[in-house]
Design a protein around this motif. Structure first.
Motif, mmCIF file in Angstrom:
data_model
loop_
_atom_site.group_PDB
_atom_site.id
_atom_site.type_symbol
_atom_site.label_atom_id
_atom_site.label_comp_id
_atom_site.label_asym_id
_atom_site.label_seq_id
_atom_site.Cartn_x
_atom_site.Cartn_y
_atom_site.Cartn_z
ATOM 1 N N ARG A 1 3.009 70.413 4.512
ATOM 2 C CA ARG A 1 3.529 71.135 3.353
ATOM 3 C C ARG A 1 3.174 70.341 2.098
ATOM 4 O O ARG A 1 2.575 69.266 2.192
ATOM 5 N N THR A 2 3.569 70.848 0.942
ATOM 6 C CA THR A 2 3.355 70.164 -0.324
ATOM 7 C C THR A 2 4.697 69.668 -0.856
ATOM 8 O O THR A 2 5.708 70.364 -0.738
ATOM 9 N N SER A 3 4.710 68.495 -1.422
ATOM 10 C CA SER A 3 5.922 67.951 -2.024
ATOM 11 C C SER A 3 5.645 67.588 -3.480
ATOM 12 O O SER A 3 4.504 67.326 -3.864
ATOM 13 N N ALA A 4 6.719 67.593 -4.281
ATOM 14 C CA ALA A 4 6.570 67.327 -5.714
ATOM 15 C C ALA A 4 7.809 66.630 -6.235
ATOM 16 O O ALA A 4 8.914 66.797 -5.705
ATOM 17 N N ILE A 5 7.625 65.849 -7.297
ATOM 18 C CA ILE A 5 8.728 65.184 -7.980
ATOM 19 C C ILE A 5 8.583 65.403 -9.475
ATOM 20 O O ILE A 5 7.462 65.478 -9.997
ATOM 21 N N ARG A 6 9.720 65.548 -10.151
ATOM 22 C CA ARG A 6 9.742 65.642 -11.613
ATOM 23 C C ARG A 6 10.792 64.670 -12.116
ATOM 24 O O ARG A 6 11.927 64.646 -11.615
ATOM 25 N N PHE A 7 10.408 63.824 -13.080
ATOM 26 C CA PHE A 7 11.351 62.870 -13.639
ATOM 27 C C PHE A 7 12.068 63.476 -14.836
ATOM 28 O O PHE A 7 11.481 64.229 -15.628
ATOM 29 N N LEU A 8 13.350 63.181 -14.940
ATOM 30 C CA LEU A 8 14.202 63.809 -15.940
ATOM 31 C C LEU A 8 14.111 63.066 -17.259
ATOM 32 O O LEU A 8 14.117 61.830 -17.296
ATOM 33 N N ALA A 9 14.043 63.828 -18.337
ATOM 34 C CA ALA A 9 13.959 63.265 -19.672
ATOM 35 C C ALA A 9 15.182 63.688 -20.476
ATOM 36 O O ALA A 9 15.826 64.705 -20.198
ATOM 37 N N ALA A 10 15.513 62.894 -21.457
ATOM 38 C CA ALA A 10 16.595 63.209 -22.390
ATOM 39 C C ALA A 10 16.224 62.662 -23.749
ATOM 40 O O ALA A 10 15.463 61.685 -23.854
ATOM 41 N N ASP A 11 16.771 63.279 -24.785
ATOM 42 C CA ASP A 11 16.519 62.750 -26.122
ATOM 43 C C ASP A 11 17.145 61.378 -26.260
ATOM 44 O O ASP A 11 18.235 61.121 -25.714
ATOM 45 N N PRO A 12 16.484 60.446 -26.948
ATOM 46 C CA PRO A 12 17.073 59.112 -27.124
ATOM 47 C C PRO A 12 18.446 59.194 -27.797
ATOM 48 O O PRO A 12 18.685 60.038 -28.661
ATOM 49 N N GLY A 13 19.344 58.335 -27.365
ATOM 50 C CA GLY A 13 20.690 58.307 -27.925
ATOM 51 C C GLY A 13 21.705 57.994 -26.853
ATOM 52 O O GLY A 13 21.363 57.554 -25.750
ATOM 53 N N THR A 14 22.976 58.267 -27.156
ATOM 54 C CA THR A 14 24.061 58.024 -26.225
ATOM 55 C C THR A 14 24.360 59.302 -25.452
ATOM 56 O O THR A 14 24.535 60.379 -26.053
ATOM 57 N N VAL A 15 24.428 59.228 -24.144
ATOM 58 C CA VAL A 15 24.682 60.402 -23.306
ATOM 59 C C VAL A 15 26.120 60.873 -23.518
ATOM 60 O O VAL A 15 27.080 60.083 -23.418
ATOM 61 N N THR A 16 26.264 62.167 -23.800
ATOM 62 C CA THR A 16 27.602 62.752 -23.954
ATOM 63 C C THR A 16 27.949 63.678 -22.802
ATOM 64 O O THR A 16 29.136 63.882 -22.508
ATOM 65 N N ALA A 17 26.934 64.255 -22.116
ATOM 66 C CA ALA A 17 27.233 65.166 -21.000
ATOM 67 C C ALA A 17 26.029 65.279 -20.089
ATOM 68 O O ALA A 17 24.878 65.165 -20.535
#
Length: 843
Positions: A762-778
């Motif tokens: 089969r085929t497998s895939a990964i995606r890395f999560l991005a967020a805007d720079p700053g302090t995480v609120t949620a």
């Protein structure tokens, strides 16, 4: 003294007449090929009758005399040279009679060198006195006229000390005196030679050893090349191998060459070959000794294989006033001498198979079943040799390792490799064997926990990293982990000191590089334990992108233009204003790597500051480490990686992964998909590129993770690592192919059979999560993402209150999702849907 006059001025009749003392048969032939009449003077006790018959047949005149009688030798040389009108007397044999021969030559005005120069090169004590007077290559030393004075001389020099018989050659009687009780062992050694003195006692010089081969003409010394020495274990200093040319950084090679040339000049050496031995210490290069002859141990043949120069014939071309040009080496050649342990030879295996290898240039073995093997105390006791060559040092070393593993001699019932190490049977998996990881890798341990016996894993880790990552109680986290052992391995050989202790505790089944910075130490430890591995030279090349570029260029692996850089000026000069990549040569995880679209003075300065100041607090020890940097042509095209398992230089598993990289100056991976959807020709191009890479580096056994850019001309190498890849690529491979590659790698490094599929399920895939720079609120949507079809894993590495930085390396990503599908499109769609479902809010 002046150099010999031109041959047209010599009163020699039809041919210039050369009287040679102790000439080897090939030297006689080559002197005659250069037009000389050759008289040969030999002591019949020093060679076999058959060998001397060859010399007699090659020479115009053959005379024998007892070399042990200096006055008889002196009278014989004087009479023969006078009767046959010899224009020059040349001695290129053993050192014991060189001074006598040159004294006669000076008397008859037939010298090519002053006797004083030969005395400095032949007499170890005279050499040390000269160097001390000239304040060149300072070494602490003491003379001891007889055995009785040696212990007090050792005490004055300080332990450890090296004791050398002044009048013996070929490493005979050289001894490392490490502690007071070594007196008995040293006495027994010199007893075997019946030697009473004088002796030279020197401080023990620690470091790699080299020899500098030179040809001198009219007092000008031309360096033919530097040869790396391989020495047997202390306390003796028997040479067991050589590599030519030595793989040295340019600045170190220059320092070694300059020292050898200065030394020969100080000695007053005028003409002919010299073989100067140098150790590179923490204080710089130091002269060990030198001889007025060619290097032995088949070094002339290595020179010829590496660059095409027949250095033996070049001596006589120089004597004929037509000195040869020294070409640049185009290959690497290596010799290894066989050192089987004492005992009775029961059987010999692999000799014919080794003889058939195309890369073997010479192979001799002076043993037969039923023979008794004596202890190897000096070079004469070695039992044969093999010479190989390769396009790169790594390829030559790899071929040499293969040759040494192919030839086995069974001594007293024990199979022994050609380098003297007992053949180890692969350790069966079980509680009685241990797997040693160099570098702590939690993901690897988690993946194998429960599949290997409890307590069967030992991890070597830097003391500073144990403290920084709070790993003191890590053994409690995994059932398979027995303990973590503090060890210096990053840019250090400290881990090698633990080899004996590890083996004494339990048999070591395999040595696994757990981290990028552990690759060289793991390879060296495996080699020391006689286990399969990358080989240390290959590991060093993989760990240093400058060295990797050098060996790949030599091995025909396509890559960008590049240059090692030492500051912004170098970056600017290389780039010429155009796009360029600036990167550390020996860091990891894209740390410090920058992609520049254009370069001016300000851009180069900023890029140098960011790259050279890149830091990895938890990943490296606090002690000083050396970093190198390079600039490369910026290639354009889609990016891929290849994961490959290699066994004895043959690729047994091969996967191509398509990667996605974020735009901008930092090439951080955003995702991967495997196997990459490629046409047959492109897949074949990657397979061929990997074969060339394995050959160029000399890689033997383990795992490779190579990153490529697919250019219009084909795959071009970005970099390559000799350990399990990061970014969960091993998990993606396992999902796609139904494998357990981490376990397979342990089996491979233990020498056990490994079978892996050639096609993916089969085929497998990964995606890395991005967020805007700053302090995480949620952080929202993780559960929704997990519920999507095909999604296998969702991991979020940030939480409210945590700081998110702009992406500059792999460490800055916020998490990842993994998905699979029956084909590339479905796997890609699933992983992108999961990514879109997750929302990380920052302020």
């Amino acid at each position: 003294m002046t150099a010999p006059p031109p041959l047209t001025d010599w009163d020699t009749g039809e041919r210039p007449r050369l009287l040679m003392v102790m000439p080897y048969r090939q030297l006689v032939r080559k002197a005659r090929a250069e037009g000389f009449w050759v008289g040969a003077v030999w002591d019949p006790r020093l060679q076999t009758p058959g060998y001397l018959d060859d010399v007699r047949a090659a020479a115009d005149l053959f005379v024998t005399v007892d070399f042990a009688d200096p006055e008889l030798l002196r009278r014989t040389l004087r009479d023969v040279a006078t009767e046959h009108r010899a224009s020059a007397i040349l001695h290129l044999g053993r050192e014991e009679t060189m001074v006598t021969a040159h004294e006669v030559a000076e008397e008859l005005r037939a010298e090519v060198n002053p006797t004083a120069a030969i005395r400095f090169l032949s007499d170890k004590h005279a050499m040390r006195e000269l160097l001390a007077r000239r304040e060149l290559s300072p070494v602490v030393y003491e003379s001891a006229p007889s055995r009785r004075e040696v212990p007090s001389a050792v005490e004055r020099v300080g332990l450890p000390a090296v004791v050398k018989p002044v009048a013996l050659a070929g490493s005979r009687g050289v001894f490392l005196w490490r502690e007071p009780r070594d007196l008995a062992a040293w006495t027994a050694l010199v007893d075997t030679y019946g030697y009473e003195g004088p002796f030279l006692v020197e401080e023990y010089l620690r470091g790699p050893e080299y020899s500098v081969e030179t040809l001198s003409q009219d007092g000008v010394h031309q360096v033919v090349g530097i040869t790396e020495k391989v020495l047997g274990p202390p306390p003796l200093f028997v040479e067991v191998g050589h590599v030519h040319p030595a793989p040295l950084p340019p600045e170190r090679a220059q320092a070694v060459e300059e020292l050898a040339v200065r030394f020969l000049t100080v000695c007053g050496y005028r003409f002919g070959p010299a073989h100067t031995e140098v150790i590179w210490t923490e204080r710089g290069p130091r002269v060990v000794e030198s001889q007025a002859r060619l290097g032995g141990d088949r070094i002339p043949r290595l020179i010829e294989l590496a660059g095409g120069l027949d250095v033996e014939r070049a001596i006589f071309a120089g004597l004929a006033r037509a000195p040869a040009e020294v070409p640049e080496p185009t290959a690497t050649a290596a010799v290894r001498f066989f050192t089987f342990p004492p005992g009775r030879v029961d059987a010999i295996r692999g000799l014919q198979r080794l003889q058939r290898q195309s890369y073997v240039d010479e192979l001799t073995l002076r043993l037969r079943p039923g023979d008794t093997v004596d202890e190897v105390r000096d070079s004469k006791a070695r039992q044969g040799h093999v010479i190989v060559s390769g396009a790169t040092p790594e390829q030559a070393r790899s071929r040499l390792a293969e040759a040494l593993a192919t030839l086995e001699v069974v001594v007293d019932g024990t199979p022994v490799r050609a380098d003297g190490r007992a053949v180890k049977s692969p350790a069966a998996p079980g509680a009685d064997a241990q797997v040693v990881f160099v570098g702590y890798n939690a993901a690897y341990l988690r993946a194998i926990d429960g599949s290997v016996p409890d307590g069967s894993v030992v991890v070597l880790e830097e003391p500073d990293i144990i403290r920084k990552r709070d790993l003191r109680d890590a053994a409690a986290r995994f059932g398979c982990l027995d303990r973590i052992v503090p060890a210096h391995y990053q840019q250090s050989a400290g881990a090698l000191d633990l080899a004996a202790d590890l083996e004494a505790a339990r048999p070591v089944a395999a040595v696994v590089p757990g981290l990028e910075y552990a690759v060289p130490a793991a390879a060296a430890l495996a080699e020391k334990l006689g286990l399969p591995g990358a080989t240390e030279p290959a590991a060093r090349a993989l760990r240093d992108k400058v060295r990797l570029r050098e060996v790949c260029d030599a091995g025909g692996v396509r890559g960008p233009r590049w240059r090692e850089v030492h500051g912004p000026e170098d970056i600017l000069a290389f780039a010429g204003g155009g796009p360029v990549v600036v990167k550390p040569a020996n860091r990891q995880a894209s740390v410090g790597v920058q992609l520049l679209d254009s370069v001016d003075a300000a851009t180069a300065a900023a890029a140098w500051e960011r790259t050279s100041s890149a830091a990895e607090y938890e990943q490296v020890p606090d002690r000083h480490l050396a970093w190198r940097f390079l600039a490369e042509e910026r290639l354009r095209g889609p990016e891929y990686s290849v994961e490959a398992l290699v066994r004895q230089g043959e690729i047994i598993f091969h996967n191509v992964t398509a990667k996605t990289v974020i735009p901008g100056p930092y090439p951080v991976e955003l995702g991967h998909l495997l196997p990459a959807p490629l046409d047959r020709d492109t897949r074949a191009a990657f397979e061929e590129a990997m074969r060339l890479l394995v050959a160029a580096t000399g890689y033997r056994t383990g795992i490779l993770h190579a990153e490529w850019i697919l250019t219009a001309s084909g795959p071009a190498l970005v970099e390559c690592a000799g350990r399990c890849p990061g970014d969960y690529l091993i998990d993606l491979n396992d999902l796609a192919y139904g494998t357990r590659i981490r376990l397979a790698l342990i089996d491979l490094l233990a020498g056990r059979p490994v079978t892996l599929p050639r096609t993916a399920q089969r085929t497998s895939a990964i995606r890395f999560l991005a967020a805007d720079p700053g302090t995480v609120t949620a952080v929202e949507g993780a559960d929704a993402a997990r519920a999507l079809p095909g999604v296998r894993t969702v991991e979020i590495d940030v939480e409210p209150g945590q700081e998110v930085r702009p992406w500059a390396s792999s460490w800055d990503r916020a998490g990842h999702v993994i998905a699979t599908g029956p084909d590339a499109d479905s796997a890609r769609r699933s992983v992108l849907d999961a990514d879109a479902a997750i929302h990380i809010t920052t302020e």
